[in-house]
Design a protein around this motif. Structure first.
Motif, short mmCIF file in Angstrom:
data_model
loop_
_atom_site.label_atom_id
_atom_site.label_comp_id
_atom_site.label_asym_id
_atom_site.label_seq_id
_atom_site.Cartn_x
_atom_site.Cartn_y
_atom_site.Cartn_z
N UNK A 110 0.77 -1.18 0.10
CA UNK A 110 0.26 -0.04 0.11
C UNK A 110 0.83 1.17 0.08
N UNK A 111 2.29 1.34 0.52
CA UNK A 111 3.04 2.33 0.41
C UNK A 111 2.89 3.27 1.69
N UNK A 163 -5.36 -2.52 -1.29
CA UNK A 163 -4.65 -1.39 -1.99
C UNK A 163 -5.75 -0.30 -2.32
N UNK A 164 -6.93 -0.60 -2.72
CA UNK A 164 -7.84 0.33 -3.06
C UNK A 164 -8.55 0.89 -1.84
N UNK A 165 -8.69 -0.03 -0.72
CA UNK A 165 -9.32 0.77 0.61
C UNK A 165 -8.16 1.64 1.16
N UNK A 180 -0.71 3.74 8.39
CA UNK A 180 0.19 2.81 8.48
C UNK A 180 -0.67 1.57 8.29
N UNK A 181 -0.09 0.67 7.56
CA UNK A 181 -0.73 -0.80 7.81
C UNK A 181 -0.06 -1.56 8.41
N UNK A 182 -0.69 -2.25 9.74
CA UNK A 182 -0.04 -2.81 10.84
C UNK A 182 0.20 -4.42 10.44
N UNK A 183 -0.64 -4.85 9.38
CA UNK A 183 -0.51 -6.23 9.07
C UNK A 183 -2.06 -6.75 8.67
N UNK A 184 -1.96 -7.66 7.72
CA UNK A 184 -3.44 -8.29 7.32
C UNK A 184 -4.33 -7.17 6.71
N UNK A 185 -5.26 -7.09 7.41
CA UNK A 185 -6.45 -6.07 7.15
C UNK A 185 -6.47 -4.97 8.16
N UNK A 186 -5.38 -4.79 8.99
CA UNK A 186 -5.50 -3.86 10.18
C UNK A 186 -4.63 -2.54 9.76
N UNK A 187 -5.20 -1.37 10.00
CA UNK A 187 -4.83 0.00 9.36
C UNK A 187 -4.74 0.81 10.92
N UNK A 188 -3.89 1.85 10.80
CA UNK A 188 -3.69 2.76 11.89
C UNK A 188 -3.29 4.28 11.11
N UNK A 189 -4.11 5.24 11.52
CA UNK A 189 -3.57 6.59 10.97
C UNK A 189 -4.07 7.47 12.09
N UNK A 190 -3.33 8.90 11.79
CA UNK A 190 -3.44 9.71 12.77
C UNK A 190 -3.62 10.96 12.24
N UNK A 191 -4.12 12.18 12.99
CA UNK A 191 -4.22 13.46 12.35
C UNK A 191 -4.15 14.59 13.30
#
Length: 554
Positions: A110-111, A163-165, A180-191
């Motif tokens: 996903x980059x 990728x599209x998600x 960030x993609x933490x692994x599998x289908x789990x993501x983390x983001x912050x603002x």
């Protein structure tokens, strides 16, 4: 929404020393400069004499200076070549080091950032927010039922979904947010956001949920996924250390995400302090389940099933109960979902079925035993064999066992369910379609799958007389059962009024608290003994009546 310049890229770390020396080769450059200086110092006089000697053939005035000039030119060319080669090598090495640095800190699919780099990036964001009087919100997101879709359509389709998600999420996040993609289908983001406008985060979450839920078209397939999101912010922070606070935010956001899943998925939840205690309670239950199965703490209870026309007892449905040493008697609604999530539902179910078969084999042979099967168990290709082994161990007649499968199983695993039903039916086991009216079964599935009976969901039965729609649905199901020659059992009969209403729609079997609460094996045994339904020795099934010769009856 206010933001500050936080880079989306991975946090910079120390680059190896070889890359820090610069793009130029100092030795090669020094040789070139020295050669140029020598050439300038000697070239004007020596070059004229050298050229004249070449043109006229006259011996140079000073042959040594001519030789020095040639060596000077050769040294200049050598130095330049060395400088170019080594500069190119240093540049390639630096590019490789930057690529390795990027791969170590970002997710190649996903980059996004990866698990290793989200912590430092979040720390940097927290420090920047503090300097400007803003707050940071951290978000944890998990795709709902992604594994099921991934297994059904392959990992290539799963990667395309991820990728599209990620692209949809990135398009909605504020500038300079981190993801960030933490692994599998789990993501983390912050603002970073203005604490006076926290509603902007709520609006962002609603847009994120809507965006992720939009259908995805991948290689001709239309896939649908949703997301559960948990949020935590720095406002109630009780630590001044940015590293500790970053870790705490991700932990709290993870707890909130779990609550979003628990509440029905496809939604977001803010962290609340009571979630910590709920997590501790859940962890305690998980540990209790793991330890309680081998200890025999999970026991079967039995709910009566009655022929509503005659009032006679026809059998029992097995219900799971947990006799917890710490919490007392617990209902399955509390521990069954946890057992499914931690992968112990098969072990737990087999333990309960084994006990129930031992209990039921001593009942009157006309009484049946109904057992609910988890959808997760239907994914086990060896489930039918395991069940038959339990029947053999208990010496229990297969025709007295009724396996109940929910409508949801038909929607998720129709091919597997068809194979399983066929295998069990071939052994004489009865199959019921449970919770009918709440799932996705179709008339085609009812016609092609060899069910032995239909069970109406308790919601429709319990609301009879109160909801006109419930009466209409039960009437339709009754007509369907008659047309397909399928017996119907109504669950949730809890009052005489409901029983009277139900009688208007046909003949049913029924079960519910009107006929008594579910009871343990000892209580059921005592009740059957009082009703002469507990023979001392196994009784063979009743044979068809045979007409005797007239002489024998005289």
């Amino acid at each position: 929404m206010a933001t500050t310049p936080i880079s989306f890229e991975a946090p910079e770390e120390a680059v190896p020393e070889a890359g820090r020396r610069g793009e130029h080769d100092v030795v090669g450059l020094g040789i070139i400069i020295a050669a140029v200086l020598l050439f300038v110092a000697n070239g004007s006089s020596v070059l004229h004499d050298f050229v004249r000697s070449l043109m006229t053939g006259v011996r140079p005035q000073d042959p040594m200076l001519g030789t020095a000039l040639i060596l000077n030119i050769a040294l200049l060319l050598f130095g330049w070549r060395r400088y170019v080669d080594l500069t190119r090598e240093v540049g390639q090495r630096r590019v490789a080091e930057e690529m390795a640095h990027k791969l170590a800190h970002t997710d190649p699919l996903t980059g996004c950032l990866n698990r290793r780099s989200i912590g430092p990036a979040l720390q940097e964001m927290i420090c920047t927010a503090r300097a400007t009087g803003h707050e940071v919100v951290a978000m944890m997101m998990d795709l709902d039922n992604f594994k099921r879709s991934n297994d059904a359509h392959g990992h290539q389709a799963g990667d395309a979904v991820l990728l599209q998600t990620a692209q949809r999420i990135r398009a909605l996040l504020p500038d300079r947010s981190i993801m960030a993609r933490l692994g599998g289908d789990e993501f983390a983001f912050a603002a970073i956001y203005d604490p006076d406008h926290v509603e902007a985060i709520d609006r962002l979450m609603m847009r994120l949920n809507d965006s992720v839920a939009r259908p995805l078209e991948i290689d001709g397939l239309v896939l649908e996924v949703t997301a559960s999101i948990g949020l935590a912010n720095t406002v109630p922070s009780d630590t001044g250390d940015a590293a500790a606070l970053a870790e705490l935010l991700l932990h709290r956001a993870d707890l909130a995400m779990y609550q979003a899943k628990k509440a029905g998925r496809n939604r977001y939840f803010w962290f609340e302090q009571n979630m910590e205690s709920e997590l501790r309670f859940r962890s305690e239950l998980e540990r209790g389940i793991r330890e309680g199965i081998p200890r025999g703490e999970f026991v079967p209870y039995y709910e009566k099933q009655v022929d509503l026309d005659t009032g006679k007892l026809t059998g029992f449905e097995m219900l799971a109960r947990w006799k917890s040493p710490r919490h007392g008697l617990l209902s399955p609604e509390l521990f069954i979902p946890i057992a499914e999530e931690i992968g112990l539902i098969s072990e737990l179910s087999e333990s309960l079925i084994r006990q129930a078969l031992r209990d039921a084999r001593d009942w009157d042979p006309r009484l049946t035993l109904s057992v609910n099967i988890s959808p997760l168990q239907l994914r086990d290709p060896w489930f039918a064999q395991k069940l038959l082994k339990l029947l053999v161990e208990a010496n229990f007649p297969p025709h007295r066992l009724d396996i109940e499968i929910t409508e949801t199983c038909l929607h998720e695993n129709i091919g597997v369910v068809r194979t399983l039903i066929t295998s069990l039916k071939n052994q004489g086991i009865r199959i019921s379609l449970d919770d009918f009216g709440t799932g996705y079964s179709s008339l085609a599935q009812l016609r092609t799958l060899p069910f032995d009976q239909i069970k109406i969901d308790r919601f429709f039965v319990s609301t009879l007389g109160k909801s006109k729609d419930s009466g209409t649905i039960i009437e339709a199901i009754s007509s369907l059962g008659k047309g397909m020659d399928l017996p119907i059992t109504a669950e949730g009969i809890e009052s005489p009024e409901v029983l009277d209403e139900l009688g208007k729609y046909g003949s049913f079997k029924g079960q519910g608290y009107l006929y008594g609460q579910p009871e343990d094996a000892e209580s059921v045994r005592a009740m059957l003994a009082n009703s002469n339904l507990l023979p001392r020795a196994p009784v063979a099934p009743a044979a068809e009546p045979v007409e005797l010769p007239r002489s024998a009856t005289a």
